[in-house]
Design a protein around this motif. Structure first.
Motif, PDB file in Angstrom:
ATOM      1  N   ALA A 136       0.829  -1.212   0.000  1.00 53.49           N
ATOM      2  CA  ALA A 136       0.000   0.000   0.000  1.00 53.49           C
ATOM      3  C   ALA A 136       0.859   1.256   0.000  1.00 53.49           C
ATOM      4  CB  ALA A 136      -0.935  -0.019   1.204  1.00 53.49           C
ATOM      5  N   ARG A 137       1.870   1.299   0.863  1.00 46.62           N
ATOM      6  CA  ARG A 137       2.667   2.528   0.966  1.00 46.62           C
ATOM      7  C   ARG A 137       3.489   2.779  -0.295  1.00 46.62           C
ATOM      8  NH1 ARG A 137       7.902   2.926   2.610  1.00 46.62           N
ATOM      9  NH2 ARG A 137       7.413   4.702   3.956  1.00 46.62           N
ATOM     10  N   ARG A 141       3.206   5.774  -3.768  1.00 55.32           N
ATOM     11  CA  ARG A 141       4.294   6.600  -4.272  1.00 55.32           C
ATOM     12  C   ARG A 141       4.059   6.980  -5.729  1.00 55.32           C
ATOM     13  NH1 ARG A 141       8.034   3.648  -2.875  1.00 55.32           N
ATOM     14  NH2 ARG A 141       8.735   4.698  -0.980  1.00 55.32           N
ATOM     15  N   ASP A 142       3.467   6.086  -6.512  1.00 50.78           N
ATOM     16  CA  ASP A 142       3.152   6.412  -7.899  1.00 50.78           C
ATOM     17  C   ASP A 142       2.197   7.595  -7.976  1.00 50.78           C
ATOM     18  OD1 ASP A 142       4.790   4.606  -9.048  1.00 50.78           O
ATOM     19  OD2 ASP A 142       3.242   3.248  -9.773  1.00 50.78           O
ATOM     20  N   ILE A 143       1.197   7.590  -7.081  1.00 51.72           N
ATOM     21  CA  ILE A 143       0.231   8.690  -7.077  1.00 51.72           C
ATOM     22  C   ILE A 143       0.900   9.976  -6.612  1.00 51.72           C
ATOM     23  CG2 ILE A 143      -1.902   9.524  -6.018  1.00 51.72           C
ATOM     24  CD1 ILE A 143      -2.851   6.652  -5.892  1.00 51.72           C
ATOM     25  N   GLU A 144       1.774   9.864  -5.633  1.00 51.91           N
ATOM     26  CA  GLU A 144       2.415  11.052  -5.078  1.00 51.91           C
ATOM     27  C   GLU A 144       3.401  11.697  -6.045  1.00 51.91           C
ATOM     28  OE1 GLU A 144       2.444   9.582  -0.400  1.00 51.91           O
ATOM     29  OE2 GLU A 144       4.193   9.306  -1.658  1.00 51.91           O
ATOM     30  N   LEU A 145       4.212  10.872  -6.715  1.00 51.86           N
ATOM     31  CA  LEU A 145       5.323  11.410  -7.491  1.00 51.86           C
ATOM     32  C   LEU A 145       5.144  11.357  -8.998  1.00 51.86           C
ATOM     33  CD1 LEU A 145       8.349   9.965  -5.451  1.00 51.86           C
ATOM     34  CD2 LEU A 145       7.256  12.194  -5.244  1.00 51.86           C
ATOM     35  N   PHE A 146       4.455  10.327  -9.503  1.00 48.37           N
ATOM     36  CA  PHE A 146       4.419  10.138 -10.953  1.00 48.37           C
ATOM     37  C   PHE A 146       3.122  10.597 -11.620  1.00 48.37           C
ATOM     38  CE2 PHE A 146       7.389   6.824  -9.354  1.00 48.37           C
ATOM     39  CZ  PHE A 146       8.537   7.330  -9.933  1.00 48.37           C
ATOM     40  N   LEU A 175       5.097  18.135   0.671  1.00 54.49           N
ATOM     41  CA  LEU A 175       5.145  18.919   1.900  1.00 54.49           C
ATOM     42  C   LEU A 175       4.359  18.283   3.044  1.00 54.49           C
ATOM     43  CD1 LEU A 175       4.779  22.553   0.484  1.00 54.49           C
ATOM     44  CD2 LEU A 175       6.873  21.351   1.158  1.00 54.49           C
ATOM     45  N   MET A 176       3.601  17.230   2.759  1.00 51.69           N
ATOM     46  CA  MET A 176       2.785  16.605   3.800  1.00 51.69           C
ATOM     47  C   MET A 176       3.596  16.159   5.017  1.00 51.69           C
ATOM     48  SD  MET A 176      -0.045  13.568   3.337  1.00 51.69           S
ATOM     49  CE  MET A 176      -0.939  14.568   2.145  1.00 51.69           C
ATOM     50  N   PRO A 177       4.790  15.556   4.853  1.00 53.49           N
ATOM     51  CA  PRO A 177       5.553  15.162   6.037  1.00 53.49           C
ATOM     52  C   PRO A 177       5.964  16.325   6.929  1.00 53.49           C
ATOM     53  CG  PRO A 177       6.357  14.002   4.093  1.00 53.49           C
ATOM     54  CD  PRO A 177       5.422  15.049   3.611  1.00 53.49           C
ATOM     55  N   GLY A 187       1.430   7.693   1.901  1.00 56.04           N
ATOM     56  CA  GLY A 187       1.510   6.240   1.892  1.00 56.04           C
ATOM     57  C   GLY A 187       1.586   5.656   3.287  1.00 56.04           C
ATOM     58  N   ASP A 188       2.310   6.327   4.193  1.00 53.98           N
ATOM     59  CA  ASP A 188       2.391   5.861   5.575  1.00 53.98           C
ATOM     60  C   ASP A 188       1.042   5.963   6.275  1.00 53.98           C
ATOM     61  OD1 ASP A 188       5.180   5.207   5.703  1.00 53.98           O
ATOM     62  OD2 ASP A 188       5.622   7.343   5.705  1.00 53.98           O
ATOM     63  N   MET A 189       0.327   7.049   6.040  1.00 50.89           N
ATOM     64  CA  MET A 189      -0.969   7.248   6.688  1.00 50.89           C
ATOM     65  C   MET A 189      -1.958   6.167   6.288  1.00 50.89           C
ATOM     66  SD  MET A 189      -1.420  11.372   6.364  1.00 50.89           S
ATOM     67  CE  MET A 189      -0.231  12.514   7.096  1.00 50.89           C
ATOM     68  N   ILE A 190      -1.983   5.830   5.021  1.00 43.12           N
ATOM     69  CA  ILE A 190      -2.933   4.833   4.529  1.00 43.12           C
ATOM     70  C   ILE A 190      -2.497   3.423   4.930  1.00 43.12           C
ATOM     71  CG2 ILE A 190      -3.822   3.759   2.421  1.00 43.12           C
ATOM     72  CD1 ILE A 190      -3.888   6.534   1.182  1.00 43.12           C
TER      73      ILE A 190
END
Length: 314
Positions: A136-137, A141-146, A175-177, A187-190
């Motif tokens: 899941a995490r 990453r694909d959604i966050e970065l790509f 910037l979320m972290p 990814g960590d939250m989910i």
């Protein structure tokens, strides 16, 4: 999980993690800088692997086209080149995604970049890190970065709106972290994970005679009945490993009655014993001493049991 009281903190990132067994384990959340450094190191490794793979496939393709000079075999040549393109696409996908999954699903819970930075991922509830959490995490990453790349491709490289949407998307997730105290990304939250610093001492050193002296029985304290009589069978000691030994040592050092009782209940239930009732500390001291001796003997023989989830010694 709770924050360590201010007077006991080394840094503002110190936390106390309560495991499903009721054991309080002090941990330190990885800094944002170490996480970023680890990610950049991993990207260097991934890009290097991608480059070498691309160069290798290009060399193979050049060899194929150089060998085949028969015009009647152009169709076969075309199929061979299409196959190489498919191999390249699959390889690029695996390097981008399977790289993280492979290393983080391993016993260390860390990619090469994280290992260099001295950090690893862990479950926030103190339980075992599962494959579902890691998958899941990393899919996030694909959604966050790509995904921003998709915005630009759909709108066109010359589109100001495409670049604006991509920049806004990246800003939100990158910037979320910075806006949560545990430096969690989406990814960590989910997934229910976080990134922690590894203990600064190696486990072998922590279990050696050169480290801080192990827990000793207080000879000045009156010995309750049964203190010298606790003996545990091999099967009773085999249920726990090095991680649980360290956690048990912390509980004995803290010497808090509520923690001792909680841990006693957990261990006694796990191994099917009830003879330590109202004599919890003595029971746990005896269990700690015998478990420690068993693990150290196994390490001398080249066998290790990392934790209770290890089916066979490492």
């Amino acid at each position: 999980m709770s924050v360590v009281p201010t007077r006991y903190r080394r840094t503002a990132r110190d936390r106390v993690l309560v495991t499903p067994e009721g054991i309080s384990v002090p941990v330190t959340v990885a800094s944002r800088g170490s996480r970023l450094g680890a990610l950049l190191l991993d990207f260097v490794v991934i890009l290097t692997l991608m480059g070498l793979t691309t160069w290798g496939l290009i060399e193979i393709a050049g060899g194929v086209t150089g060998i085949d000079r028969n015009l009647e075999q152009k169709n076969a040549l075309g199929h061979a080149l299409q196959f190489l393109v498919i191999v390249w696409v699959i390889a690029m996908f695996l390097f981008r995604n399977a790289y993280f999954l492979f290393f983080e699903l391993g016993p260390r819970g860390a990619t090469p970049g994280k290992r260099v930075a001295g950090i690893r991922i862990a479950a926030r509830d103190g339980g075992r890190l599962t494959a579902e959490m890691v998958i899941a995490r990393n899919l996030l990453r694909d959604i966050e970065l790509f995904l921003p790349v998709v915005f630009i491709l759909q709108a066109g490289a010359e589109s100001g709106m495409g670049w604006l949407a991509a920049s806004g998307w990246l800003a939100i997730f990158l910037l979320m972290p910075l806006f949560n105290r545990d430096a969690l990304r989406a990814g960590d939250m989910i997934a229910g994970t976080w990134v922690l610093e590894r203990p600064r001492q190696k486990l072998e050193a922590a279990m050696s005679v050169e480290r801080q002296a192990p827990v000793e029985v207080d000879a000045a304290r009156p010995a309750p009945a049964g203190r010298q009589g606790y003996r545990f069978e091999e099967a009773e000691l085999a249920v726990y490993g090095e991680y649980e030994l360290q956690a048990l040592e912390r509980v004995l050092r803290d010497d808090r009655s509520e923690s001792l009782e909680s841990v006693y209940q957990t261990i006694a239930h796990k191994i099917g014993r009830s003879d330590g009732w109202n004599d919890e500390r003595a029971f746990l001291e005896a269990y700690y001493t015998q478990l420690r001796a068993r693990l150290e003997a196994g390490m001398r023989m080249g066998r290790r049991k990392a934790d209770k989830f290890s089916g066979t010694p490492e």
